[in-house]
Every structure is written in C-alpha cells, then in structure tokens.
Design a protein around this motif. Structure first.
Motif, short mmCIF file in Angstrom:
data_model
loop_
_atom_site.label_atom_id
_atom_site.label_comp_id
_atom_site.label_asym_id
_atom_site.label_seq_id
_atom_site.Cartn_x
_atom_site.Cartn_y
_atom_site.Cartn_z
N VAL A 310 0.86 -1.19 0.00
CA VAL A 310 0.00 0.00 0.00
C VAL A 310 0.89 1.24 0.00
CG1 VAL A 310 -1.94 -1.15 1.13
CG2 VAL A 310 -0.18 -0.04 2.53
N PHE A 311 0.30 2.38 -0.37
CA PHE A 311 1.08 3.61 -0.54
C PHE A 311 0.43 4.75 0.24
CE2 PHE A 311 1.51 0.90 -4.25
CZ PHE A 311 2.89 0.79 -4.38
N PRO A 312 0.66 4.81 1.55
CA PRO A 312 0.08 5.89 2.35
C PRO A 312 0.68 7.24 1.98
CG PRO A 312 1.63 4.62 3.66
CD PRO A 312 1.47 3.88 2.37
N GLN A 313 -0.09 8.30 2.26
CA GLN A 313 0.37 9.65 1.96
C GLN A 313 1.27 10.19 3.07
OE1 GLN A 313 -0.47 11.52 -0.91
NE2 GLN A 313 -1.19 9.51 -1.59
N ALA A 314 2.32 10.89 2.68
CA ALA A 314 3.18 11.54 3.67
C ALA A 314 2.41 12.66 4.35
CB ALA A 314 4.42 12.10 2.99
N ASN A 315 2.71 12.88 5.61
CA ASN A 315 2.13 13.97 6.38
C ASN A 315 2.47 15.29 5.69
OD1 ASN A 315 1.38 15.89 8.29
ND2 ASN A 315 2.23 14.76 10.02
N GLN A 316 1.44 16.05 5.32
CA GLN A 316 1.66 17.29 4.59
C GLN A 316 2.49 18.28 5.39
OE1 GLN A 316 0.85 17.72 1.42
NE2 GLN A 316 1.83 19.74 1.42
N THR A 317 2.35 18.26 6.72
CA THR A 317 3.14 19.16 7.55
C THR A 317 4.63 18.83 7.47
OG1 THR A 317 1.27 19.36 9.07
CG2 THR A 317 3.40 20.13 9.87
N VAL A 318 4.96 17.55 7.34
CA VAL A 318 6.35 17.16 7.17
C VAL A 318 6.91 17.74 5.88
CG1 VAL A 318 7.93 15.22 6.80
CG2 VAL A 318 6.12 15.05 8.53
N LEU A 319 6.17 17.66 4.79
CA LEU A 319 6.62 18.20 3.51
C LEU A 319 6.79 19.72 3.60
CD1 LEU A 319 4.37 16.15 1.04
CD2 LEU A 319 6.73 15.70 1.73
N GLU A 320 5.88 20.38 4.30
CA GLU A 320 5.99 21.83 4.46
C GLU A 320 7.24 22.20 5.25
OE1 GLU A 320 2.35 22.90 6.34
OE2 GLU A 320 1.11 22.54 4.55
N GLN A 321 7.52 21.46 6.32
CA GLN A 321 8.69 21.75 7.13
C GLN A 321 9.98 21.44 6.39
OE1 GLN A 321 8.81 23.30 10.08
NE2 GLN A 321 6.58 23.55 9.99
N LEU A 322 9.99 20.41 5.57
CA LEU A 322 11.17 20.08 4.77
C LEU A 322 11.57 21.24 3.85
CD1 LEU A 322 10.72 16.36 3.65
CD2 LEU A 322 12.64 17.29 4.94
N SER A 323 10.59 22.00 3.42
CA SER A 323 10.85 23.11 2.50
C SER A 323 11.32 24.37 3.22
CB SER A 323 9.59 23.43 1.68
OG SER A 323 8.57 23.94 2.52
N LYS A 324 11.35 24.35 4.58
CA LYS A 324 11.68 25.55 5.34
C LYS A 324 12.98 25.47 6.13
CE LYS A 324 6.78 26.60 6.27
NZ LYS A 324 5.79 26.75 7.37
N VAL A 325 13.34 24.27 6.60
CA VAL A 325 14.41 24.15 7.59
C VAL A 325 15.79 24.44 7.00
CG1 VAL A 325 13.14 22.54 9.05
CG2 VAL A 325 14.58 21.66 7.18
N ASP A 326 16.75 24.69 7.91
CA ASP A 326 18.12 25.01 7.50
C ASP A 326 18.99 23.77 7.30
OD1 ASP A 326 17.59 27.77 7.80
OD2 ASP A 326 17.99 27.64 9.96
N CYS A 327 18.55 22.63 7.82
CA CYS A 327 19.39 21.43 7.77
C CYS A 327 18.50 20.19 7.91
CB CYS A 327 20.42 21.47 8.90
SG CYS A 327 21.51 20.03 9.00
N ILE A 328 18.81 19.15 7.16
CA ILE A 328 18.11 17.87 7.24
C ILE A 328 19.06 16.83 7.78
CG2 ILE A 328 16.97 16.04 5.91
CD1 ILE A 328 16.12 18.28 3.91
N VAL A 329 18.61 16.04 8.74
CA VAL A 329 19.46 15.07 9.41
C VAL A 329 18.84 13.68 9.32
CG1 VAL A 329 20.51 14.37 11.60
CG2 VAL A 329 20.28 16.81 11.04
N TYR A 330 19.64 12.70 8.89
CA TYR A 330 19.26 11.29 8.96
C TYR A 330 19.98 10.74 10.19
CZ TYR A 330 18.56 12.44 4.00
OH TYR A 330 18.20 13.05 2.83
N ALA A 331 19.23 10.48 11.24
CA ALA A 331 19.84 10.18 12.52
C ALA A 331 20.36 8.75 12.58
CB ALA A 331 18.86 10.41 13.66
N MET A 332 21.25 8.53 13.57
CA MET A 332 21.72 7.17 13.82
C MET A 332 20.56 6.35 14.38
SD MET A 332 22.52 9.61 16.03
CE MET A 332 22.55 10.06 17.77
N GLY A 333 20.71 5.03 14.34
CA GLY A 333 19.66 4.14 14.81
C GLY A 333 19.41 3.04 13.80
N SER A 334 18.25 2.43 13.87
CA SER A 334 17.91 1.34 12.95
C SER A 334 17.67 1.92 11.56
CB SER A 334 16.66 0.61 13.45
OG SER A 334 16.89 0.05 14.72
N LEU A 335 18.59 1.68 10.65
CA LEU A 335 18.55 2.31 9.34
C LEU A 335 17.27 1.99 8.58
CD1 LEU A 335 19.92 3.85 6.99
CD2 LEU A 335 21.02 1.69 6.35
#
Length: 480
Positions: A310-335
């Motif tokens: 199935v193909f759920p929709q991404a949270n629209q607020t997440v997409l909006e915030q991705l377009s605004k922030v100064d830095c994107i981080v892929y954190a350590m943990g279970s890849l």
C-alpha cells in the motif's frame, strides 16, 4: 573532530594546522571553522545551564542571530541521547518519526485497540518535555514509567495508577492529575470493551497508555500529540510529527535481496519469537537475516491478501517543514526500520532533492541485524534508494543522485562501520567529519552528545559552502 575529504585520486586528507581558517582543533569541544567567517561567528557556541530561557540560549549559541532550524528523521531511541544537548543550541527542531513499530508495549496496544504505533512519538515527546520545575519532573516521571515484567505485578500496579492511588502521582497538581488520569481511565475503558481480547500490561508504558487514550478519544493522532506536548510542556517551536498522519494501523514490510518478504517492523529488526521482552537490537542477540535488505515498504493490515503493498500519503506538515528548515538530518539508529520508513513516501525525496542545504547522515557506531556487512557508502545507498523509491513501482520512482540527498557524514571515532571514502567520493560526498565518541555498555560506540551537536550545528548554512576539498591539503591516515 576531524574533517576528512576525498579529492581525485581520492586521497584521505585532514587539516591539522591551527593557523589556517579551516583547521580542526584537537580539544574535546572542537568545531569546524570556515574561511571568511567573522570573529563573532567563530565564537564557541554557548552551552546553557538546565532551565535557562531557550531564546537566550539560542541567541548566545548563534552569536545573536536566529537559531538554526533542523528536521531530523529518526526512530524513538538512538537520537534521544542527544536531544538534551541539542535543546541548548536550538529548540527549532522538527522530529519526524515512523508510526509502524509493532514491538514491545506498542504492539499490545495495536493488537487490542488497533491504530498507529505511538511508542517512538511518546519516547521523543518525553525527551523534549520540561524539567525546570518539580511538577514537570513528576509529570515526566509518571509518563515515562513502565510497569513490571511480571504480569500479575504489572496489572496490580496499573490499577493503583489508574485509580490515582500510586506514589507516582505525588507532586502532580490537581489540574494535571485530572487531565492525565481522565485519559488513562478512558484507555482502560476501551480495553475492557474489547472483552474478547485480554490485554497484557507487562512492561507497559504509562505514556503509551495515555497517548493511546487521547488518540482514541479525539480520533486523531495529531490531536493526541498536541495534548501530550502541552501536558509535558514541550517548547512550542519543537515539533514532533508522525511521518504519516493517520488513525489507522500501519504495517512495515521488507524485501530481502534473495526475494524473501518479512512482515512487521519487529520481525525485521529484532524478532522476539512471540515473547514479550525488553528490546535488544544488538546483532548478536538474534538470528541473522537470510539475506541483506533490499527495500522497506508498507503492507496492507486488513483483508485476505496481507502481503499487498500500500502507498500511504506523507504527512503534509512534514513536507511543508522540509521546505523551510536550514538542515536535514538522517539520525543514527535502525537504518531500515527507523529512518527509511519515513523516506519511502511520495513527496519526501522530491522535496529533499530540491533543497540546497546541509543534508547530514549520522553514521551508526555499530552494526545491528539490519546493517551487517554495510559500509558507509552502503548506508548512503540505502537512503538514496529509499528516497528514490528505486525498487518499488517504477512509475513512482526518482532518478536523483546520492549527493542530492546526502552531502555530509558525521562519524563517531572508533565506530564499527567501515569508511569507504573512495566509494563516497564517487557518489559526490566529500565531507566526512569524525566526531568524538563514548562507549555505552549496552550498545557500544556512540557519539559524544556535545561533540555531535557542535559538529552538526557547524554545518548550518554559511559554513557548509566554504568547506571545499581544495582547502584540505595535508595527508593523513584514518582508522575507525
């Protein structure tokens, strides 16, 4: 902290001279310096005492300028260890978390009541919660409490809590007590209504129970997060977002390179063979996967064909915030089960690729069941394939390059993951920064929190563009 770069023919280099603009200090609190920065911008970032005003801390940390904003893709455990340190520099952080966990206390809630998994969200909310007053500490202690492993003892303690008679209520004022207890009572009434299903309270999280009660009452995951955030007094500018805003159950699946399909996050990451126990993700604590992971995806939770994608929709607020922030981080943990589930959704890869900002991978200090055999470039490939949706529906896939998604990697000194810098360079990734580490007796080598946050905030715009490979001249050998 040392900066590694690869330049044709991919020589590992580092700057050691303290007199040059892009030198790396040898002290424990080292930070990156870029050519052309003013004396004010080179000042050490301020670290504040607990309870200090967040705006004052942020201003001091950034030389009076606006504090940096970050968006972090993570699960609910590994990145928690640096949240407290990050709050001293900026509270403008968007925490994006998956809602597909089906292990531990969350699994029992999902089994009996359905709905999305809230364990990772609850865990992050607790780490962000206020600690400045005795009552705030009491609320945090209550919502962070877990019931005993013995089933009869767990049930007895739960009744004491829900009836308001447990010592955990000490220090919680009447308004807070009545608010929190109301949703615990509502949660209890909901599980009693499911008389066919016997709920097991073993190792249950009170915060998860409160969260589930709020979600069911409001019929909204977002409303439950809002309530939990206010009760635990999370800074208003700190956002905790589910990558999928839903009130339905979500199931994660993975496809291995040998064609095997595994259903359920718990079965992928740390299968428990039907036993309820404290999670141990160490690669030596469970059997190895028959083959390495090719991709993760979402599976149907209902109907006869449970292997249906199935193909759920991404949270629209997440997409909006991705377009605004100064830095994107892929954190350590279970890849594959903590980070990649947030990356495979449509719109995430498109938005990240469109941004010209630091996109930073925090490399794990040790392998787990999901990443045995992977080197640093393998982590980058997994992130790239997830964001490009490479192995899913070809009509939904992208063709972006690794450097469109990752342009810097932070590495804990002494970590297990091999740094194959030639392969990273071939992917267009030249900024590999080693960060001081500590040894955790449970999980092994991890980032030193203060050093990590210094390195991470040192990559915020104004510094990243000036860190070019041609300013690094002195050869040096690197060993994990």
């Amino acid at each position: 902290m040392a900066l590694l770069a690869t330049t044709p023919p991919y020589t590992i280099t580092t700057r050691t001279s303290a007199a040059t603009p892009c030198s790396a200090s040898s002290s424990r609190s080292r930070s990156l310096r870029a050519p052309g920065r003013s004396a004010a911008s080179r000042a050490p970032r301020a670290m504040a005492a607990p309870g200090a005003d967040s705006a004052a801390v942020a201003a001091a940390a950034t030389g009076g300028s606006a504090p940096p904003s970050l968006l972090v893709f993570s699960g609910g455990t590994a990145f928690n260890g640096v949240v407290e340190e990050l709050k001293k520099v900026t509270t403008q952080v968007v925490h994006v978390l998956p809602v597909s966990d089906d292990g531990g206390s969350t699994a029992e809630i999902v089994r009996v009541l359905g709905g999305p998994a809230v364990g990772d969200i609850r865990s992050r909310c607790l780490r962000l919660s206020d600690e400045s007053t005795l009552e705030a500490l009491s609320v945090r202690r209550l919502l962070g409490h877990r019931l005993p492993l013995d089933s009869s003892e767990a049930k007895l303690e739960w009744y004491q809590i829900v009836e308001g008679e447990h010592s955990l209520w000490d220090g919680v004022s009447r308004p807070y007590r009545e608010t929190i207890r109301a949703f615990l009572v509502y949660f209890h009434s909901e599980i009693l209504r499911r008389s066919v299903e016997t709920f097991c309270f073993t190792n249950g999280s009170i915060g998860n129970f409160f969260f589930a009660g709020a979600r069911i009452f409001f019929q909204s995951l977002d409303a439950a997060i809002f309530l939990f955030s206010r009760v635990s007094q999370i800074p208003a500018e700190s956002l905790v977002l589910p990558v999928i805003s839903t009130n339905d159950r979500l199931t994660l699946g993975c496809e291995l390179w040998d064609g095997t399909i595994i259903r359920g996050q718990n079965e992928i990451s740390h299968p428990s063979n039907g036993h309820r126990e404290v999670v141990n993700k160490d690669c030596n604590s469970c059997t190895a996967l028959p083959s390495s992971i090719k991709r993760v995806f979402y599976m149907s939770s209902e109907g006869s064909n449970l292997l249906h994608e199935v193909f759920p929709q991404a949270n629209q607020t997440v997409l909006e915030q991705l377009s605004k922030v100064d830095c994107i981080v892929y954190a350590m943990g279970s890849l594959f089960t903590s980070v990649c589930p947030s990356l495979v959704l449509r719109g995430i890869g498109e938005t990240i690729a469109s941004r010209s900002i630091p996109k930073v991978l925090l490399l794990n200090g040790s392998h787990d069941r999901e990443t045995i055999g992977l080197c640093a470039s393998g982590f980058v490939t997994a992130i790239t394939d997830s964001l490009n949706r490479t192995y899913g529906d070809p009509d939904k896939s992208l063709k972006n390059h690794p450097k469109d998604y990752v342009n810097a990697i932070l590495v804990p000194i002494g970590g297990q993951i091999p740094l194959d810098v030639e392969n990273l360079a071939s992917k267009g990734i030249f900024h590999v920064i080693t960060v001081e580490s500590v040894v955790d007796e449970k999980v092994g080598v991890i980032f030193d929190p203060q050093s990590l946050i210094q390195a991470l905030t040192g990559l915020i715009p104004g510094q990243m563009d000036s860190l070019q490979p041609d300013c690094l001249t002195e050869n040096a050998k690197f060993a994990c």
